[in-house]
Enzyme design. Structure first.
Site, PDB file in Angstrom:
ATOM      1  N   ASP A   1       0.846  -1.193   0.000  1.00 14.90           N
ATOM      2  CA  ASP A   1       0.000   0.000   0.000  1.00 14.90           C
ATOM      3  C   ASP A   1       0.884   1.246   0.000  1.00 14.90           C
ATOM      4  O   ASP A   1       1.902   1.304   0.685  1.00 14.90           O
ATOM      5  CB  ASP A   1      -0.921  -0.006   1.227  1.00 14.90           C
ATOM      6  CG  ASP A   1      -2.065   0.977   1.104  1.00 14.90           C
ATOM      7  OD1 ASP A   1      -3.220   0.529   0.948  1.00 14.90           O
ATOM      8  OD2 ASP A   1      -1.809   2.206   1.154  1.00 14.90           O
TER       9      ASP A   1
ATOM     10  N   HIS B   1     -10.151  -5.165  -3.408  1.00 15.60           N
ATOM     11  CA  HIS B   1      -8.830  -5.389  -2.815  1.00 15.60           C
ATOM     12  C   HIS B   1      -8.971  -5.823  -1.371  1.00 15.60           C
ATOM     13  O   HIS B   1      -9.842  -5.359  -0.649  1.00 15.60           O
ATOM     14  CB  HIS B   1      -7.944  -4.138  -2.911  1.00 15.60           C
ATOM     15  CG  HIS B   1      -8.608  -2.880  -2.419  1.00 15.60           C
ATOM     16  ND1 HIS B   1      -9.524  -2.188  -3.161  1.00 15.60           N
ATOM     17  CD2 HIS B   1      -8.498  -2.208  -1.249  1.00 15.60           C
ATOM     18  CE1 HIS B   1      -9.957  -1.135  -2.487  1.00 15.60           C
ATOM     19  NE2 HIS B   1      -9.350  -1.128  -1.311  1.00 15.60           N
TER      20      HIS B   1
HETATM   21  P1  AMP Z   1      -9.775   1.468   0.384  1.00 15.66           P
HETATM   22  O1  AMP Z   1      -9.791   2.847   1.016  1.00 15.66           O
HETATM   23  O2  AMP Z   1     -10.176   0.347   1.280  1.00 15.66           O
HETATM   24  O3  AMP Z   1     -10.518   1.470  -0.942  1.00 15.66           O
HETATM   25  O4  AMP Z   1      -8.258   1.168   0.059  1.00 15.66           O
HETATM   26  C1  AMP Z   1      -7.558   1.757  -0.988  1.00 15.66           C
HETATM   27  C2  AMP Z   1      -6.100   1.686  -0.632  1.00 15.66           C
HETATM   28  O5  AMP Z   1      -5.347   1.879  -1.813  1.00 15.66           O
HETATM   29  C3  AMP Z   1      -5.643   2.755   0.359  1.00 15.66           C
HETATM   30  O6  AMP Z   1      -5.087   2.116   1.511  1.00 15.66           O
HETATM   31  C4  AMP Z   1      -4.599   3.539  -0.419  1.00 15.66           C
HETATM   32  O7  AMP Z   1      -3.517   3.966   0.375  1.00 15.66           O
HETATM   33  C5  AMP Z   1      -4.173   2.542  -1.483  1.00 15.66           C
HETATM   34  N1  AMP Z   1      -3.636   3.106  -2.711  1.00 15.66           N
HETATM   35  C6  AMP Z   1      -4.168   4.102  -3.461  1.00 15.66           C
HETATM   36  N2  AMP Z   1      -3.420   4.317  -4.556  1.00 15.66           N
HETATM   37  C7  AMP Z   1      -2.391   3.437  -4.505  1.00 15.66           C
HETATM   38  C8  AMP Z   1      -1.269   3.153  -5.344  1.00 15.66           C
HETATM   39  N3  AMP Z   1      -1.056   3.836  -6.478  1.00 15.66           N
HETATM   40  N4  AMP Z   1      -0.415   2.179  -4.969  1.00 15.66           N
HETATM   41  C9  AMP Z   1      -0.621   1.490  -3.821  1.00 15.66           C
HETATM   42  N5  AMP Z   1      -1.659   1.686  -3.005  1.00 15.66           N
HETATM   43  C10 AMP Z   1      -2.531   2.665  -3.324  1.00 15.66           C
END
Ligand code: AMP
Ligand code: ZN
Length: 112
Positions: free
Chosen positions: A29, A98
């Site tokens: 993440d 995810h």
């Molecule tokens: P959610 O809020 O449960 O939808 O989780 C989305 C997650 O994706 C969050 O923890 C973000 O920090 C993560 N995230 C967003 N963009 C990226 C990226 N480009 N690479 C890795 N993680 C990401």
């Protein structure tokens, strides 16, 4: 299409990959909420857990099994948490299914 996780699958957006097979991809993440914070996603676009059907059962099993194997590899023998935020009220911010694998610190209940 604009899905950032599909871009990571396609390789057009960088990610720190942890594990990959024909169905799933796992990567760190970008904004970790625990010492270990890894996302496990299907390679095919599935908007959320609310959109899965019976035809996705094998895929869901693969994602959960991959999370357990990664947890072992990452040394999370003392415990960890797997979270699937679903929909706006569930706190989902990226609309591509995810699993969050979180570990390396004490988790609390209830989650926020
Ligand atoms: P959610 O809020 O449960 O939808 O989780 C989305 C997650 O994706 C969050 O923890 C973000 O920090 C993560 N995230 C967003 N963009 C990226 C990226 N480009 N690479 C890795 N993680 C990401
Ligand atoms: Zn996607």
């Amino acid at each position: 299409m604009g899905c950032i996780f599909c871009k990571i699958v396609a390789g057009s957006l960088p990610a720190k990959k942890v594990r990959e097979d024909e169905l799933m991809l796992a990567f760190h993440d970008i904004a970790p909420k625990a010492p270990t914070h890894i996302l496990v996603i299907p390679k095919k676009h599935v908007g959320s857990l609310a959109e899965v059907t019976v035809s996705d059962e094998a895929l869901l099993g693969r994602l959960l099994g991959a999370a357990a194997e990664i947890a072992r590899e990452q040394g999370l023998g003392r415990g960890y948490r797997v979270v699937i935020s679903t929909g706006a009220e569930g706190g989902q911010t990226v609309d591509h299914l995810h699993l969050h694998l979180l570990g390396g610190r004490q988790m609390h209940w209830p989650p926020g």
